[in-house]
Each structure stands twice: as structure tokens, then as C-alpha cells.
Design an enzyme around this catalytic site. Sequence first.
Site, PDB file in Angstrom:
ATOM      1  N   PHE A 158     -14.239   3.080   3.355  1.00  0.00           N
ATOM      2  CA  PHE A 158     -13.140   2.165   2.534  1.00  0.00           C
ATOM      3  C   PHE A 158     -13.016   2.716   1.418  1.00  0.00           C
ATOM      4  O   PHE A 158     -13.513   3.178   0.520  1.00  0.00           O
ATOM      5  CB  PHE A 158     -13.663   0.788   2.364  1.00  0.00           C
ATOM      6  CG  PHE A 158     -12.704  -0.049   2.115  1.00  0.00           C
ATOM      7  CD1 PHE A 158     -11.819  -0.569   3.253  1.00  0.00           C
ATOM      8  CD2 PHE A 158     -12.202  -0.481   0.794  1.00  0.00           C
ATOM      9  CE1 PHE A 158     -10.896  -1.810   2.810  1.00  0.00           C
ATOM     10  CE2 PHE A 158     -10.924  -1.239   0.620  1.00  0.00           C
ATOM     11  CZ  PHE A 158     -10.396  -1.702   1.757  1.00  0.00           C
ATOM     12  N   ARG A 185      -5.045   0.156  -6.870  1.00  0.00           N
ATOM     13  CA  ARG A 185      -3.870   0.692  -6.341  1.00  0.00           C
ATOM     14  C   ARG A 185      -3.211   1.951  -7.153  1.00  0.00           C
ATOM     15  O   ARG A 185      -2.796   2.735  -6.677  1.00  0.00           O
ATOM     16  CB  ARG A 185      -2.730  -0.532  -6.075  1.00  0.00           C
ATOM     17  CG  ARG A 185      -3.232  -1.489  -5.146  1.00  0.00           C
ATOM     18  CD  ARG A 185      -1.840  -2.321  -4.856  1.00  0.00           C
ATOM     19  NE  ARG A 185      -1.972  -3.396  -3.983  1.00  0.00           N
ATOM     20  CZ  ARG A 185      -2.096  -3.306  -2.724  1.00  0.00           C
ATOM     21  NH1 ARG A 185      -2.241  -2.431  -1.981  1.00  0.00           N
ATOM     22  NH2 ARG A 185      -2.414  -4.636  -2.101  1.00  0.00           N
ATOM     23  N   ASP A 238      -5.795   2.601  10.125  1.00  0.00           N
ATOM     24  CA  ASP A 238      -7.411   2.508  10.575  1.00  0.00           C
ATOM     25  C   ASP A 238      -7.458   1.957  12.079  1.00  0.00           C
ATOM     26  O   ASP A 238      -7.551   2.924  12.902  1.00  0.00           O
ATOM     27  CB  ASP A 238      -7.747   1.190   9.747  1.00  0.00           C
ATOM     28  CG  ASP A 238      -9.408   1.070   9.800  1.00  0.00           C
ATOM     29  OD1 ASP A 238     -10.047   1.637  10.419  1.00  0.00           O
ATOM     30  OD2 ASP A 238      -9.762   0.308   9.162  1.00  0.00           O
ATOM     31  N   GLY A 261       0.836  -1.186  -0.039  1.00  0.00           N
ATOM     32  CA  GLY A 261      -0.043  -0.070   0.045  1.00  0.00           C
ATOM     33  C   GLY A 261       0.882   1.228   0.146  1.00  0.00           C
ATOM     34  O   GLY A 261       0.549   2.200  -0.420  1.00  0.00           O
TER      35      GLY A 261
HETATM   36  P1  IMP Z   1      -4.982  -1.181  10.601  1.00  0.00           P
HETATM   37  O1  IMP Z   1      -4.194  -2.446  11.052  1.00  0.00           O
HETATM   38  O2  IMP Z   1      -6.540  -1.468  10.935  1.00  0.00           O
HETATM   39  O3  IMP Z   1      -4.578   0.253  10.981  1.00  0.00           O
HETATM   40  O4  IMP Z   1      -4.973  -1.335   9.003  1.00  0.00           O
HETATM   41  C1  IMP Z   1      -3.990  -0.879   8.044  1.00  0.00           C
HETATM   42  C2  IMP Z   1      -3.960  -1.742   6.867  1.00  0.00           C
HETATM   43  O5  IMP Z   1      -5.297  -1.815   6.366  1.00  0.00           O
HETATM   44  C3  IMP Z   1      -3.263  -0.465   5.894  1.00  0.00           C
HETATM   45  O6  IMP Z   1      -2.141  -0.575   5.765  1.00  0.00           O
HETATM   46  C4  IMP Z   1      -4.274  -0.870   4.609  1.00  0.00           C
HETATM   47  O7  IMP Z   1      -3.511  -2.109   3.857  1.00  0.00           O
HETATM   48  C5  IMP Z   1      -5.398  -1.529   5.231  1.00  0.00           C
HETATM   49  N1  IMP Z   1      -6.508  -0.544   5.087  1.00  0.00           N
HETATM   50  C6  IMP Z   1      -7.232   0.073   6.297  1.00  0.00           C
HETATM   51  N2  IMP Z   1      -8.119   0.938   5.770  1.00  0.00           N
HETATM   52  C7  IMP Z   1      -8.168   0.962   4.358  1.00  0.00           C
HETATM   53  C8  IMP Z   1      -9.011   1.270   3.478  1.00  0.00           C
HETATM   54  O8  IMP Z   1      -9.841   2.073   3.585  1.00  0.00           O
HETATM   55  N3  IMP Z   1      -8.639   0.941   2.018  1.00  0.00           N
HETATM   56  C9  IMP Z   1      -7.683   0.011   1.671  1.00  0.00           C
HETATM   57  N4  IMP Z   1      -7.096  -0.501   2.730  1.00  0.00           N
HETATM   58  C10 IMP Z   1      -7.093  -0.325   4.131  1.00  0.00           C
HETATM   59 MG    MG Z   2      -1.436  -1.822   3.801  1.00  0.00          MG
END
Ligand code: IMP
Ligand code: MG
Length: 186
Positions: free
Chosen positions: A156, A169, A107, A48
Site C-alpha cells: 500500500f 496525498r 490495483d 488521486g
Molecule cells: P482498483 O479498482 O483496485 O484498481 O483500485 C484503484 C483505486 O484504488 C486507485 O485509483 C486508488 O485510489 C486506490 N488504490 C489502490 N491501491 C492503492 C494504494 O496502494 N494506495 C492508495 N490508493 C490505492
Molecule cells: Mg483513485
Amino acid sequence: MRYDDIADELDEVLVTHEQMAARLDELAREVERDYDGKELLLVGVLKGAVMVMADFARALHRPVTMDWMAVSSYGHGTTSSGVVRILKDLDTDIVDRHVLIVEDIIDSGLTLSWLRDNLLSRGAASVKILAALRKPDAVKADVTADYLGFDIPNKFVVGFGLDYAENYRHLRDVAVLAPRMYAQSE
Ligand code: IMP
Ligand code: MG
């Protein structure tokens, strides 16, 4: 319009690439000040963070090195599993290095909190975090972005490196994925 062919898959553009590039430029000036006189290693989180890294690293007017890790926390869904696995580790020894993690989005913060602790446990001199985007749930996490692009609503999003099931992407801008695109797989 730019996304005419997939207009029915996206709801709205939240952050244009121009806005993101301008913000990353500002953050680059801050990072230059904060790391003055120090060696800096940028660690990008695949896949990402590829676009963030490309724009941010090129905005820096100072020497810098880059390395990459791939971790998995999401699979094909749209909510975090909390389980982090290393799919590709660093090539670099980070003992006594100043590390800046470059990430696409915070997130739940689970991925970054795990990653930060993992890198600190390897003996890094410091570990800070740059995130292009942050969602509201991140306030509950025990990690904060030291350098943040934009706060966005709890939707999202795809584009600028962010995917849904590996798609989108390549989009230049950050856009909200139409919920009907993933409603069936939840
Ligand atoms: P976390 O561990 O919940 O903070 O998620 C982090 C990872 O989840 C990020 O590096 C993204 O790869 C993925 N992610 C979280 N939210 C989104 C979104 O809205 N779209 C796409 N990928 C997301
Ligand atoms: Mg990621």
C-alpha cells in the site's frame, strides 16, 4: 531528509518525484505521436490523479483539454470493494472525442474497467488509459494501461496524489505506508 517528521509512518520511497516526472515526460512524447492530428481530452480521476494530471498535462507539447470525474471504490480501507459510484461526473460531452483516462494506480483494475466501459458507452471515439503506477494484481484485470509509469510491488503506497484516509496525498514521492498505520482498521 524530506520525511523526517513522518519517518515512522513510511517504510521506503519507491518512486521519487524526479523519476516519475522523467517517466511522464517519456509518456508525453508517446501520446503526442499516437494522437497526432487528433483532439485529445484528458479525463482525470479525482482525487488521486491530481498530481499525475498536473505533471503529465504540463509535459505535453500540444493542445489538450482536461476534465475530471470522481468515483468511489475504496472508502477508508486498503482493499477494493468493487462497487463504483460516480461522485462527480464529467462537464464535457465526450461523443466522438478521443479520451485518455489519467489515473494514479491500477490495483484490481475494477475502477478503470468500469470507467472505461462507462465512457465508451457514452459514444467516445476512443478511450485509452494512462496510469502512473500498477500493482501485480492488475494482470488479472480485464483492463491494461496503454501508458504506464511504473510497476510496483503489492504494497500500500501513498504520496504523489495517493492517500490513506485522505492523508499523505501531498508527498512529492511515492512511498510505502508502514503497515502498522492501517493494520488496526482492517
Ligand atoms: P482498483 O479498482 O483496485 O484498481 O483500485 C484503484 C483505486 O484504488 C486507485 O485509483 C486508488 O485510489 C486506490 N488504490 C489502490 N491501491 C492503492 C494504494 O496502494 N494506495 C492508495 N490508493 C490505492
Ligand atoms: Mg483513485
